[in-house]
Design a protein around this motif. Structure first.
Motif, PDB file in Angstrom:
ATOM      1  N   PHE A  47      -1.188  -5.721   3.294  1.00 45.71           N
ATOM      2  CA  PHE A  47      -0.986  -4.452   3.982  1.00 45.71           C
ATOM      3  C   PHE A  47      -2.163  -4.220   4.920  1.00 45.71           C
ATOM      4  CE2 PHE A  47       1.362  -4.390   0.119  1.00 45.71           C
ATOM      5  CZ  PHE A  47       2.493  -3.622   0.332  1.00 45.71           C
ATOM      6  N   CYS A  48      -1.874  -3.956   6.182  1.00 42.75           N
ATOM      7  CA  CYS A  48      -2.917  -3.766   7.180  1.00 42.75           C
ATOM      8  C   CYS A  48      -2.769  -2.398   7.835  1.00 42.75           C
ATOM      9  CB  CYS A  48      -2.845  -4.844   8.257  1.00 42.75           C
ATOM     10  SG  CYS A  48      -2.911  -6.531   7.640  1.00 42.75           S
ATOM     11  N   GLY A  49      -3.881  -1.707   8.016  1.00 46.20           N
ATOM     12  CA  GLY A  49      -3.857  -0.405   8.663  1.00 46.20           C
ATOM     13  C   GLY A  49      -5.087   0.387   8.296  1.00 46.20           C
ATOM     14  N   ASN A  50      -5.139   1.643   8.682  1.00 43.19           N
ATOM     15  CA  ASN A  50      -6.326   2.456   8.370  1.00 43.19           C
ATOM     16  C   ASN A  50      -5.976   3.870   7.905  1.00 43.19           C
ATOM     17  OD1 ASN A  50      -5.564   3.784  10.707  1.00 43.19           O
ATOM     18  ND2 ASN A  50      -7.345   3.164  11.905  1.00 43.19           N
ATOM     19  N   GLN A  51      -4.745   4.068   7.449  1.00 39.13           N
ATOM     20  CA  GLN A  51      -4.330   5.387   6.974  1.00 39.13           C
ATOM     21  C   GLN A  51      -3.960   5.335   5.494  1.00 39.13           C
ATOM     22  OE1 GLN A  51      -4.521   8.162   8.957  1.00 39.13           O
ATOM     23  NE2 GLN A  51      -5.416   6.792  10.490  1.00 39.13           N
ATOM     24  N   ASP A  52      -3.835   6.507   4.898  1.00 35.83           N
ATOM     25  CA  ASP A  52      -3.541   6.578   3.467  1.00 35.83           C
ATOM     26  C   ASP A  52      -2.258   5.841   3.105  1.00 35.83           C
ATOM     27  OD1 ASP A  52      -5.794   8.125   3.227  1.00 35.83           O
ATOM     28  OD2 ASP A  52      -4.734  10.016   2.863  1.00 35.83           O
ATOM     29  N   PRO A 100     -14.643   2.502  13.689  1.00 34.27           N
ATOM     30  CA  PRO A 100     -13.516   1.581  13.952  1.00 34.27           C
ATOM     31  C   PRO A 100     -13.184   0.714  12.735  1.00 34.27           C
ATOM     32  CG  PRO A 100     -15.508   0.671  14.898  1.00 34.27           C
ATOM     33  CD  PRO A 100     -15.889   2.031  14.348  1.00 34.27           C
ATOM     34  N   ILE A 101     -12.846   1.366  11.619  1.00 41.02           N
ATOM     35  CA  ILE A 101     -12.601   0.666  10.355  1.00 41.02           C
ATOM     36  C   ILE A 101     -11.109   0.424  10.163  1.00 41.02           C
ATOM     37  CG2 ILE A 101     -12.823   0.786   7.837  1.00 41.02           C
ATOM     38  CD1 ILE A 101     -15.301   2.528   8.225  1.00 41.02           C
ATOM     39  N   GLU A 102     -10.766  -0.813   9.880  1.00 43.02           N
ATOM     40  CA  GLU A 102      -9.403  -1.197   9.527  1.00 43.02           C
ATOM     41  C   GLU A 102      -9.426  -1.850   8.144  1.00 43.02           C
ATOM     42  OE1 GLU A 102      -6.518  -0.814  11.166  1.00 43.02           O
ATOM     43  OE2 GLU A 102      -7.386   0.155  12.941  1.00 43.02           O
ATOM     44  N   PHE A 103      -8.312  -1.771   7.440  1.00 42.53           N
ATOM     45  CA  PHE A 103      -8.217  -2.312   6.086  1.00 42.53           C
ATOM     46  C   PHE A 103      -7.173  -3.424   6.028  1.00 42.53           C
ATOM     47  CE2 PHE A 103      -9.813   1.976   5.688  1.00 42.53           C
ATOM     48  CZ  PHE A 103     -10.817   1.853   4.745  1.00 42.53           C
ATOM     49  N   ILE A 104      -7.510  -4.490   5.335  1.00 40.58           N
ATOM     50  CA  ILE A 104      -6.545  -5.519   4.959  1.00 40.58           C
ATOM     51  C   ILE A 104      -6.520  -5.544   3.439  1.00 40.58           C
ATOM     52  CG2 ILE A 104      -5.933  -7.962   5.013  1.00 40.58           C
ATOM     53  CD1 ILE A 104      -7.385  -8.207   7.666  1.00 40.58           C
ATOM     54  N   LEU A 105      -5.415  -5.128   2.859  1.00 45.22           N
ATOM     55  CA  LEU A 105      -5.286  -4.962   1.412  1.00 45.22           C
ATOM     56  C   LEU A 105      -4.313  -5.999   0.860  1.00 45.22           C
ATOM     57  CD1 LEU A 105      -4.955  -1.062   1.370  1.00 45.22           C
ATOM     58  CD2 LEU A 105      -7.044  -2.418   1.111  1.00 45.22           C
TER      59      LEU A 105
END
Length: 430
Positions: free
Chosen positions: A237-242, A216-221
């Protein structure tokens, strides 16, 4: 779901108040029912990324509904001191909520990138498999949500920092770290830096997609730029896809690539004391400017807090033993020395820190590293106090400066925040 959740107009700045609105939206969509949350922020070497603010805010908003822990993505860096934790994340988060990452021991192997694929990615130069491994807490912690927080910025190993790198290198294991770094080095730093899709990025993305995508990994970039001579947050940018990563990279390329109309004959780069204490990190001054340096130019590195070469003592020993020689000499040393061959990230770092005799580097520490030590690893030496008399940093602005004696220099106040290249050279690297 993958989406930029803020207007990333490069003429605007995202205030802390704006950022909290974005984070509240993220929490509502991704953490509304979470009971166990792990945050993966960078360490103090990414102090200006806004990851400290973001991590603190997420902790404060979620602590009453969930158990929240932080595992700083150290990679091979030293563990954060209590003072560094306080400086980056504030004093409100209990220290016991910060978990250590031990890159040599605390990892589990999920799978591997095959030797055939590594041979393909390296254009026939590397014939070995690479582990896809990360800290065992990712799978043993029974997390409802794992949030990787960090900054997109041009990077010497992978092209653009963060995203899957924060997982497989930031909290990754020794085999992944060593071999991914060496892949980038043998492929060619100048072909990689500032590029969105590179062999190292492909390897890490493929490993993540195949073996860790179920977590359950999400990214905040975050993306920061220079506004009115100050760093400003300009994209989140928030999400978990390329596509989350790619869209953030597009903005970073606009804000963090400094393409020059002429090469630099003399550059002066300042290393912030709280951020740069080793050449392992401080050599960003070399590789972030190398594509802008003129042949036979001089790079002056003002390094007041420099106290050793490697972040890791084993790697420090290897840097002292082999020095920053030419790429060909380092590659030959890897063939002939088992210890260096077993520490390929150190070999990659030696390649990153060489100029291949194209321009010179003068390191200027205070008293933490001696003249003899600097010269033993093949750099020139000058004491910080002596060099800053000639180039007083309080009088310099980022970019071109004309000194009182008429000399033209190019000043960089923090090499971690961008990439500088002679325009024609960067175009050729694409």
């Amino acid at each position: 779901m993958s989406y930029p959740i803020h207007n990333v107009d490069t003429d605007k700045t995202i205030s802390d108040a704006d950022l909290t609105v974005i984070l509240d939206e993220f929490i509502a969509q991704k953490a509304a029912t979470a009971k166990r949350v792990l945050l993966l922020p960078p360490d103090i070497t990414r102090f200006y990324s806004k990851a400290g603010f973001i991590s603190n805010y997420l902790y404060q908003k979620l602590k009453d509904q969930a158990e929240v822990y932080l595992l700083p993505a150290l990679g091979t860096h030293d563990p954060m001191s209590d003072g560094e934790i306080d400086a980056m994340f504030g004093t409100e988060i209990p220290k016991e909520r910060f978990l250590p990452h031990r890159w040599r021991t605390d990892v589990v192997k999920f799978g591997e990138i095959s030797s055939d694929r590594m041979l393909e990615l390296s254009e026939g130069k590397l014939d070995y498999a690479m582990d896809v491994a990360a800290n065992k807490l990712l799978v043993e912690g029974n997390w409802d949500l794992i949030v990787s927080v960090g900054q997109i910025v041009p990077h010497e190993v992978i092209g653009m920092a963060n995203y899957t790198k924060n997982i497989l290198v930031g909290v990754g294991g020794s085999d992944t770290i060593h071999k991914s770094h060496f892949l980038g080095a043998v492929y060619g730093m100048e072909r990689i830096m500032g590029q969105v899709n590179t062999p190292v990025r492909q390897a890490l993305n493929e490993g993540f997609d195949q073996y860790l995508r179920h977590l359950p990994i999400e990214f905040i970039l975050t993306v920061l730029g220079n506004k009115n001579d100050k760093l400003a947050l300009q994209g989140v940018f928030c999400g978990n896809q390329d596509e989350t990563y790619v869209e953030a990279c597009k903005l970073s390329q606009k804000l963090n690539l400094n393409l020059l109309d002429k090469p630099i004959k003399k550059a002066v780069v300042y290393l912030e004391p709280s951020e740069f204490k080793t050449t392992w990190l401080g050599n960003k001054s070399i590789y972030r400017t190398r594509m802008a340096m003129a042949d036979e130019g001089e790079l002056i590195v003002l390094a007041p807090a420099l106290h050793r070469f490697g972040e890791d003592m084993a790697i420090d020993k290897l840097i002292r033993e082999f020095g920053y020689k030419t790429t060909d000499e380092t590659l030959e040393a890897v063939k002939n020395n088992p210890e260096l061959a077993n520490n390929l990230s150190a070999a990659a770092h030696l390649i990153h820190g060489t100029t291949d005799n194209r321009f010179s580097v003068t390191y200027c520490p205070k008293d933490g590293v001696s003249k003899e030590e600097i010269e033993s690893v093949n750099y020139n030496y000058c004491h910080y106090d002596e060099m800053t008399k000639k180039y007083p940093i309080e009088t310099l602005k980022d970019g071109w400066n004309t000194m009182p004696d008429g000399e033209e220099i190019f000043y960089v106040s923090n090499p971690a925040l961008g990439l500088w290249a002679f325009k024609e050279k960067f175009v050729e690297a694409k």
